[in-house]
Design a protein around this motif. Structure first.
Motif, mmCIF file in Angstrom:
data_model
loop_
_atom_site.group_PDB
_atom_site.id
_atom_site.type_symbol
_atom_site.label_atom_id
_atom_site.label_comp_id
_atom_site.label_asym_id
_atom_site.label_seq_id
_atom_site.Cartn_x
_atom_site.Cartn_y
_atom_site.Cartn_z
ATOM 1 N N ILE A 245 0.980 -1.097 0.043
ATOM 2 C CA ILE A 245 -0.139 0.024 0.053
ATOM 3 C C ILE A 245 0.826 1.217 -0.090
ATOM 4 O O ILE A 245 0.650 2.220 -0.722
ATOM 5 C CB ILE A 245 -0.975 0.061 1.132
ATOM 6 N N VAL B 58 -9.142 -1.981 1.078
ATOM 7 C CA VAL B 58 -8.050 -1.590 0.514
ATOM 8 C C VAL B 58 -7.350 -2.400 -0.483
ATOM 9 O O VAL B 58 -6.686 -3.462 0.046
ATOM 10 C CB VAL B 58 -7.050 -0.769 1.289
ATOM 11 N N GLU C 286 0.714 3.866 -3.007
ATOM 12 C CA GLU C 286 0.148 5.181 -2.632
ATOM 13 C C GLU C 286 1.397 6.335 -3.418
ATOM 14 O O GLU C 286 1.055 7.142 -3.491
ATOM 15 C CB GLU C 286 -0.066 5.559 -1.406
ATOM 16 N N GLN D 28 -8.773 5.944 3.898
ATOM 17 C CA GLN D 28 -9.366 4.869 3.541
ATOM 18 C C GLN D 28 -8.850 3.369 4.301
ATOM 19 O O GLN D 28 -7.791 3.066 3.929
ATOM 20 C CB GLN D 28 -9.748 4.509 2.089
ATOM 21 N N ALA E 94 -5.150 1.878 6.757
ATOM 22 C CA ALA E 94 -5.560 3.270 6.640
ATOM 23 C C ALA E 94 -3.998 3.514 6.734
ATOM 24 O O ALA E 94 -3.768 4.815 6.236
ATOM 25 C CB ALA E 94 -6.437 3.555 7.234
ATOM 26 N N ILE F 179 -1.313 4.569 3.853
ATOM 27 C CA ILE F 179 -1.589 5.529 2.642
ATOM 28 C C ILE F 179 -1.226 7.073 3.566
ATOM 29 O O ILE F 179 -0.894 7.574 2.718
ATOM 30 C CB ILE F 179 -3.221 5.700 2.817
ATOM 31 N N THR G 275 -4.456 -4.497 -2.325
ATOM 32 C CA THR G 275 -3.103 -4.870 -1.872
ATOM 33 C C THR G 275 -2.823 -6.075 -2.310
ATOM 34 O O THR G 275 -3.403 -6.565 -3.153
ATOM 35 C CB THR G 275 -2.762 -4.680 -0.384
ATOM 36 N N THR H 8 -9.061 -4.683 5.471
ATOM 37 C CA THR H 8 -9.839 -3.733 6.100
ATOM 38 C C THR H 8 -9.273 -3.521 7.505
ATOM 39 O O THR H 8 -8.956 -4.369 8.233
ATOM 40 C CB THR H 8 -11.188 -4.381 5.958
#
Length: 240
Positions: free
Chosen positions: A62, A199, A66, A195, A217, A220, A201, A212
């Motif tokens: 992630i 998500v 990002e 978020q 989060a 990010i 990944t 989740t």
């Protein structure tokens, strides 16, 4: 130490910011093969890049996604070699010592940011390690936790690292707070929402999965803060 020499060479050859992922270890999947520059096992002596759990790889993926390839990552593995007890979600580590040591190691490596997607309760050793990291100018991003409470369990850490430490809560894809998030209860520490539901990944086996929780989060926010810091430095140096 050969690994440290290799890591230093990798970092010196790149102008990318370096992010420490303190977690269950990271697999060098296809997407991460050129991104994860090294791994230290702070809780044992296991082979590098062979995690027992997907969690750390999911978090690192992630961050990379990002940041759009704009950072390098060093993995600091802290999961208990004995594994997680039944009904506990990885990574599991009953002692604060490997986690505090991992934060201090990240400082020694000169990272720009530390991602802590862990179920952390306020602990003096970890709190002081966060304080030391923040005092060095390092961004410290922590998951707010998934207990659905109106008080995160790691606010002392956030306060100790203020203003460079931040807690991250999870929203759904519509931007609504996820029911499982520990929510902010004061304004004397930093707390943001990102978020954290479904998500996208990748697992340690390289398979596409969804995560989740506040664990997903936090990375990010880590990527966004590191890139923002880089833009600020570039502006001050007149390079953009």
């Amino acid at each position: 130490m050969p690994f440290l020499l290799a890591l230093t060479a990798s970092v010196s050859a790149s102008a990318k910011p370096l992010v420490a992922v303190i977690d269950s270890g990271v697999a060098r999947t296809g997407a991460l093969s050129g991104v994860v520059v090294g791994e230290y096992d702070m809780a044992g002596s296991r082979p590098a890049f062979q995690p027992r759990y997907d969690h750390g790889t999911m978090v690192a993926t992630i961050i990379d996604h990002e940041a759009q390839g704009g950072v390098d990552i060093v993995s600091l593995r802290i999961d208990d070699p004995a594994g997680c007890p039944a009904h506990f979600a990885p990574p599991c580590q009953p002692s604060s010592r490997p986690i505090a040591a991992a934060i201090d190691k990240a400082v020694d490596l000169g990272v720009d940011a530390i991602n802590l997607s862990l179920a952390l309760a306020d602990d003096p050793a970890i709190t002081e390690a966060v304080r030391r990291a923040s005092a060095k100018g390092i961004i410290v991003v922590m998951a707010a936790g998934n207990n659905g409470r109106n008080h995160p369990d790691n606010t002392a850490m956030a306060r100790a690292g203020f203003p460079r430490a931040v807690l991250v809560g999870a929203t759904d894809m519509a931007g609504n707070p996820w029911t499982g998030t520990n929510r902010p209860d004061a304004d004397d520490y930093l707390y943001v929402w990102r978020q954290g539901v479904d998500v996208p990944t990748v697992s340690a086996a390289g398979q596409k999965v969804f995560g989740t929780g506040t664990s997903f989060a936090a990375p990010i926010e880590t990527a966004r803060r590191v890139l923002a810091k880089g833009r600020e430095v570039a502006a001050l140096q007149g390079t953009h």
